[in-house]
Design an enzyme around this catalytic site. Structure first.
Site, PDB file in Angstrom:
ATOM      1  N   ASP A   1      34.748  14.669 -35.240  1.00 50.37           N
ATOM      2  CA  ASP A   1      34.037  13.470 -35.696  1.00 50.37           C
ATOM      3  C   ASP A   1      34.959  12.307 -36.012  1.00 50.37           C
ATOM      4  OD1 ASP A   1      31.417  14.218 -35.459  1.00 50.37           O
ATOM      5  OD2 ASP A   1      31.084  14.665 -37.572  1.00 50.37           O
TER       6      ASP A   1
ATOM      7  N   HIS B   1      30.408   8.257 -29.913  1.00 47.37           N
ATOM      8  CA  HIS B   1      31.441   8.635 -30.881  1.00 47.37           C
ATOM      9  C   HIS B   1      32.279   9.793 -30.356  1.00 47.37           C
ATOM     10  CE1 HIS B   1      28.505  11.774 -32.075  1.00 47.37           C
ATOM     11  NE2 HIS B   1      29.552  12.427 -32.505  1.00 47.37           N
TER      12      HIS B   1
ATOM     13  N   ASP C   1      26.363  26.101 -32.821  1.00 48.24           N
ATOM     14  CA  ASP C   1      27.783  25.840 -33.034  1.00 48.24           C
ATOM     15  C   ASP C   1      28.074  25.667 -34.517  1.00 48.24           C
ATOM     16  OD1 ASP C   1      27.086  23.068 -33.616  1.00 48.24           O
ATOM     17  OD2 ASP C   1      26.962  22.765 -31.460  1.00 48.24           O
ATOM     18  N   VAL C   2      29.348  25.714 -34.857  1.00 47.30           N
ATOM     19  CA  VAL C   2      29.732  25.652 -36.268  1.00 47.30           C
ATOM     20  C   VAL C   2      29.544  24.255 -36.847  1.00 47.30           C
ATOM     21  CG1 VAL C   2      31.315  27.597 -36.105  1.00 47.30           C
ATOM     22  CG2 VAL C   2      32.186  25.281 -35.684  1.00 47.30           C
TER      23      VAL C   2
ATOM     24  N   ASP D   1      27.709  23.946 -40.541  1.00 51.13           N
ATOM     25  CA  ASP D   1      28.210  23.234 -41.716  1.00 51.13           C
ATOM     26  C   ASP D   1      27.256  22.156 -42.199  1.00 51.13           C
ATOM     27  OD1 ASP D   1      30.767  22.651 -43.473  1.00 51.13           O
ATOM     28  OD2 ASP D   1      30.004  20.723 -42.823  1.00 51.13           O
ATOM     29  N   TYR D   2      26.799  21.269 -41.294  1.00 52.57           N
ATOM     30  CA  TYR D   2      26.014  20.148 -41.810  1.00 52.57           C
ATOM     31  C   TYR D   2      24.637  20.577 -42.293  1.00 52.57           C
ATOM     32  CZ  TYR D   2      23.162  19.033 -37.550  1.00 52.57           C
ATOM     33  OH  TYR D   2      22.267  19.039 -36.496  1.00 52.57           O
TER      34      TYR D   2
ATOM     35  N   ASP E   1      24.128  19.481 -46.011  1.00 48.82           N
ATOM     36  CA  ASP E   1      23.091  18.467 -46.247  1.00 48.82           C
ATOM     37  C   ASP E   1      21.974  19.009 -47.133  1.00 48.82           C
ATOM     38  OD1 ASP E   1      24.656  16.978 -44.589  1.00 48.82           O
ATOM     39  OD2 ASP E   1      23.183  16.744 -42.988  1.00 48.82           O
TER      40      ASP E   1
ATOM     41  N   TYR F   1      16.276  12.985 -42.996  1.00 50.12           N
ATOM     42  CA  TYR F   1      16.880  11.985 -42.112  1.00 50.12           C
ATOM     43  C   TYR F   1      15.908  10.878 -41.706  1.00 50.12           C
ATOM     44  CZ  TYR F   1      20.179  15.902 -41.440  1.00 50.12           C
ATOM     45  OH  TYR F   1      21.055  16.947 -41.622  1.00 50.12           O
ATOM     46  N   THR F   2      14.624  11.211 -41.569  1.00 55.84           N
ATOM     47  CA  THR F   2      13.641  10.198 -41.155  1.00 55.84           C
ATOM     48  C   THR F   2      12.642   9.896 -42.274  1.00 55.84           C
ATOM     49  OG1 THR F   2      12.144  11.836 -40.158  1.00 55.84           O
ATOM     50  CG2 THR F   2      13.854  10.898 -38.740  1.00 55.84           C
TER      51      THR F   2
END
Length: 473
Positions: free
Chosen positions: A152, A178, A239-240, A244-245, A249, A300-301
């Site tokens: 990131d 990104h 995936d990792v 994590d997120y 979160d 998020y929304t």
């Protein structure tokens, strides 16, 4: 400290991969999600740069329709007056969640450390259980760890809002991502700070960062392609990074998370160069995708999160010509200086050119937000041919009488929520195995899974906002 050899590749004598894997030679930090994280010496060379430390400043989480007017009316009328369906959609972007969930102030920095650690745990477990069979060596482990750490490093301000909402409005046909900037930033950090690392390792790190993007390398040409499933999995989305997120979160927003990624790390297995999972763990995997969808829907929304995002995009667009926000998006040496503090720059710079942008930021501070009016789920039978609704469509669909709306009075979000595979069941792209005595891998068809799981895997929701509070009624 001797050189380490990987086939015909030898690392510089100044770097000892063996020592890097020994916790005694590592620095450790305490993470509030994963506990102690051990940072090897090579990773620290990247962490202790201003380009990586910038991630501390990037937060992880960033027309009134008349009652008789339905979404079908809008879509049906769109274009009837010559208006053009635009692309003003809001798919993802959670840079301002902390304005609604005050505890959600964690940054890309700790997320990147978390992904680094989980990537390390994942590849170490594969080495423990199948290392001889798969040929996993210390070079592979270090490469995967660096990919997790740096995945990131090229992110823009305010999460995905920067690339998906802001840039398309100021650069026609923008295809900036990104992921590609992360790759460019990795090269820049290595060159700028003279980091002594073998080029083949950096090449593979960059390929792993791009693995789930449109720039992903062909798996047929990738050595040990299962390693590319760990950080950014373009095959099936497990995936990792997600591990994590999702947990981070949920914890930051005070929400429960019943997805147990540790179970998958313990039981996964590589078959035919692909990470596969036990068939009886399919519900655990489904929980991961369902948790992600729940976060999109509730966090998020969130209507106020999206209102703030719409206002910030408008502020950035107004400020862009004066501040040149988008001018250095292809130059890592300048781009790294851009972060979430651009809002404070707008807010505190007295120049007349920033007046409109400054007023929008002041409205956010005073909670005078764009007003959420209503939302409309797109009917299932219209999803395949759906075109995003724009403010222009709303204005073109007005009925006579009452206040006449202008396009600048209305903001619209087209929110897509899915289980990572659009309208398709994500389980269809995942390979499973029955038990450890079997070498056969297979997918699980819809008719073999629980009937309690959804039969539809995607929602499209149109959220409509009034930019002026007096227009809501």
């Amino acid at each position: 400290m001797g050189a380490y050899c990987n086939g015909n590749v030898s690392l510089s004598p100044s770097y000892d991969v063996a020592s890097a894997q020994d916790p005694r030679f590592c620095k450790h930090v305490h993470d509030n999600v994963h506990g102690n994280i051990y940072l090897d010496s090579l990773s620290l060379k990247f962490i202790d740069t201003e380009q990586f430390q910038r991630l501390r400043e990037l937060k992880q989480l960033g027309a009134v329709l008349l009652p008789s007017l339905t979404l079908r009316d809008i879509i049906g009328k769109c274009g009837s007056c010559g208006c053009k369906c635009g692309s003003c959609g809001c798919n993802c972007g959670c840079g301002f969640t902390n304005m609604v969930y005050p505890g959600a102030v964690h940054s890309r920095f700790e997320h990147s450390l978390g992904v680094y650690w989980l990537a390390s745990q994942c590849v170490e477990k594969l080495k423990t259980y199948q290392g001889l069979e798969l040929g996993i060596d210390r070079f592979d482990i270090q490469t995967v760890k660096l990919a997790g750490l740096l995945h990131d490093v090229g992110h823009g301000p305010f999460s995905h809002l920067f690339e998906r909402e802001f840039l398309p409005q100021v650069i026609s046909g923008s295809d900036w991502s990104h992921e590609q900037m992360s790759v460019d930033m990795v090269d820049y950090i290595v060159d700028e700070h003279h980091i002594d690392v073998y080029p083949q390792m950096i090449r593979r790190v960059k390929e792993m960062i791009l693995a789930s993007s449109e720039y992903a390398p062909s798996m047929s040409s990738s050595e040990k392609s299962f390693l590319y499933d760990i950080v950014a999995n373009g095959r099936n989305g497990i995936d990792v990074d997600k591990f994590d997120y999702l947990l981070r979160d949920c914890r930051a927003c005070g929400l429960g998370c019943n997805f147990e990624f540790q179970r998958l790390l313990e039981t996964m297995r590589v078959l035919d160069d692909e990470i596969c999972y036990r068939a009886k763990d399919y519900l655990t995997i489904h929980k991961m995708f369902a948790t992600r969808a729940d976060l999109y829907r509730t966090v998020y929304t969130h209507p106020k999160v999206k209102a703030i995002e719409l206002m910030v995009v408008d502020a950035l667009v107004h400020a862009n010509s004066y501040l040149g926000i988008s001018s250095n998006i292809h130059d890592p040496s300048e781009y790294w200086k851009l972060d979430d503090t651009i809002i404070k720059t707008i807010e505190t710079t007295p120049n007349q050119e920033l007046k409109e942008a400054r007023e929008l930021i002041l409205r956010i501070r005073r909670r005078n937000l764009y007003q959420f009016c209503n939302e409309y789920p797109v009917p299932k039978d219209m999803l395949d041919n759906y075109k995003k609704v724009t403010a222009q469509d709303i204005v073109c669909s007005q009925k006579s009488g009452g206040v006449t709306l202008k396009e600048e009075d209305v903001a619209v979000c087209n929110v897509k929520i899915d289980l990572t595979r659009g309208k398709h069941n994500p389980l269809e792209s995942i390979h499973f195995f029955k038990d450890y005595e079997s070498d056969e891998k297979f997918t699980i068809p819809d008719d073999r899974v629980s009937h309690l799981l959804p039969t539809s895997y995607q929602d499209m929701i149109v959220k409509v906002y009034a930019k002026k509070p007096e227009l809501v009624s």
